[in-house]
Design a protein around this motif. Structure first.
Motif, PDB file in Angstrom:
ATOM      1  N   ARG A 241       0.644  -1.302   0.050  1.00 20.38           N
ATOM      2  CA  ARG A 241       0.019  -0.037   0.032  1.00 20.38           C
ATOM      3  C   ARG A 241       0.929   1.192  -0.043  1.00 20.38           C
ATOM      4  NH1 ARG A 241      -4.821  -2.373   0.474  1.00 20.38           N
ATOM      5  NH2 ARG A 241      -5.187  -4.182   2.239  1.00 20.38           N
ATOM      6  N   ASN A 272      -8.713 -11.365  -7.343  1.00 21.04           N
ATOM      7  CA  ASN A 272      -7.614 -10.463  -6.633  1.00 21.04           C
ATOM      8  C   ASN A 272      -8.154  -9.020  -7.096  1.00 21.04           C
ATOM      9  OD1 ASN A 272      -5.658  -9.017  -5.730  1.00 21.04           O
ATOM     10  ND2 ASN A 272      -4.196 -10.744  -5.905  1.00 21.04           N
ATOM     11  N   ASP A 273      -8.978  -8.391  -6.648  1.00 28.30           N
ATOM     12  CA  ASP A 273      -9.444  -7.108  -7.200  1.00 28.30           C
ATOM     13  C   ASP A 273      -8.312  -6.150  -7.057  1.00 28.30           C
ATOM     14  OD1 ASP A 273     -12.065  -8.294  -7.622  1.00 28.30           O
ATOM     15  OD2 ASP A 273     -12.775  -7.685  -5.528  1.00 28.30           O
ATOM     16  N   ALA A 274      -7.455  -5.983  -6.257  1.00 26.43           N
ATOM     17  CA  ALA A 274      -6.713  -5.069  -5.866  1.00 26.43           C
ATOM     18  C   ALA A 274      -5.384  -4.949  -7.268  1.00 26.43           C
ATOM     19  CB  ALA A 274      -5.792  -4.956  -4.819  1.00 26.43           C
TER      20      ALA A 274
END
Length: 297
Positions: A241, A272-274
């Protein structure tokens, strides 16, 4: 005739794999390296189907290296599209089964690349779809690199893999020895990464915190086809992040565009949306979903 893969078959086998699925990197060096790299305990075997001197089918199987007991197998079977419907795939699958029968593997896993005929083949043999990876591609020459100077200006240092290979090798060795717990999403760090025959040491990048690698993006390339593949993008949990995955992806993309690459391929867990959002922001376009099929025996 079905026989074991020989070194002189490797280039023709790579061409067969690309005929089955052109959306990947495959070279003779890769075929032969994969066939010979796994440890004896993996029971790796590779076969080709030959007709009139032409390689028209290919299959491999091995036991998952990360599994001790009970044994779990994985395999892949492919037949040139114009040679399908003649029983070659079935015969190659029977060869795989016969090889794995003595170890009584209770679970078999394979992958199907958006191919309805391939899906029918595995479904008819009792396999069930358990997940999928999204396969996407990108033209690196069209990517907006304007954020790179800002990301590179941070305290952490971006270098090529060529400049930090010894540090990354040491980190991988610590993971594999169990000295450092391996994050769940990095359990596939294997020969496919640092020892991959098509890995570009100049086109792959590492982020260093002091002398410690904390994020990396590995790029494999096929310069003849002007295609590259995101072999691995990973960031240690304590450094996530912070835009490091974006940094290494942009760095590999910049290198690719400057070195004649016209297409970068990647595949990511469809859940894995990110990562999928990160790729979409860079301009990756979905091509198909690679299904993961499993047979519990």
């Amino acid at each position: 005739m079905i026989r074991e893969l020989q070194k002189e078959d490797a280039d023709a086998t790579a061409r067969l794999v690309l005929a089955v699925n052109p959306h990947r990197i495959e070279t003779g060096e890769m075929v032969w390296a994969r066939a010979n790299k796994p440890p004896p305990s993996a029971l790796r075997r590779d076969w080709v189907a030959e007709t009139d001197g032409e390689i028209v089918g290919y299959a491999y199987t091995q036991l998952d290296a990360s599994v001790t007991a009970p044994a779990k197998g994985r395999f892949w079977v492919g037949v040139r599209p114009e040679r399908r419907g003649r029983g070659l795939g079935s015969e190659l699958y029977r060869t795989v089964e016969a090889h794995l029968r003595p170890v009584s593997a209770p679970r078999l896993r394979t992958w199907v690349d958006g191919d309805p005929a391939g899906e029918r083949f595995v479904r008819q043999r009792g396999f069930e779809l358990t997940g999928a990876d999204r396969v996407s591609d990108l033209d690196p020459r069209a990517v907006d690199l304007s954020r790179l100077p800002e990301l590179e200006a941070r305290d952490l240092r971006l270098v090529s893999l060529a400049a930090a290979l010894d540090k990354v090798e040491a980190l991988f060795a610590r993971f594999r020895s169990g000295e450092i717990d391996l994050p769940d999403d990095l359990v596939e760090w294997t020969w496919d990464d640092l020892e991959h025959p098509n890995l570009s040491h100049e086109g792959s990048f590492v982020v260093l915190d002091g002398e410690q690698p904390v994020s990396l993006g590995l790029l494999t390339v096929d310069l003849k086809r002007r295609v590259a593949y995101n072999q691995l993008t990973a960031t240690l949990p304590g450094y996530r992040r912070r835009g490091l995955a974006l940094l290494v992806k942009l760095a590999t993309t910049r290198w690719a565009a400057a070195n004649g690459i016209e297409r970068i391929l990647t595949e990511n867990d469809r859940e894995n949306d990110a990562v999928l959002a990160l790729n979409e922001g860079l301009g990756y376009r979905p091509i198909y979903d690679q299904g993961i099929w499993v047979l519990e025996r």
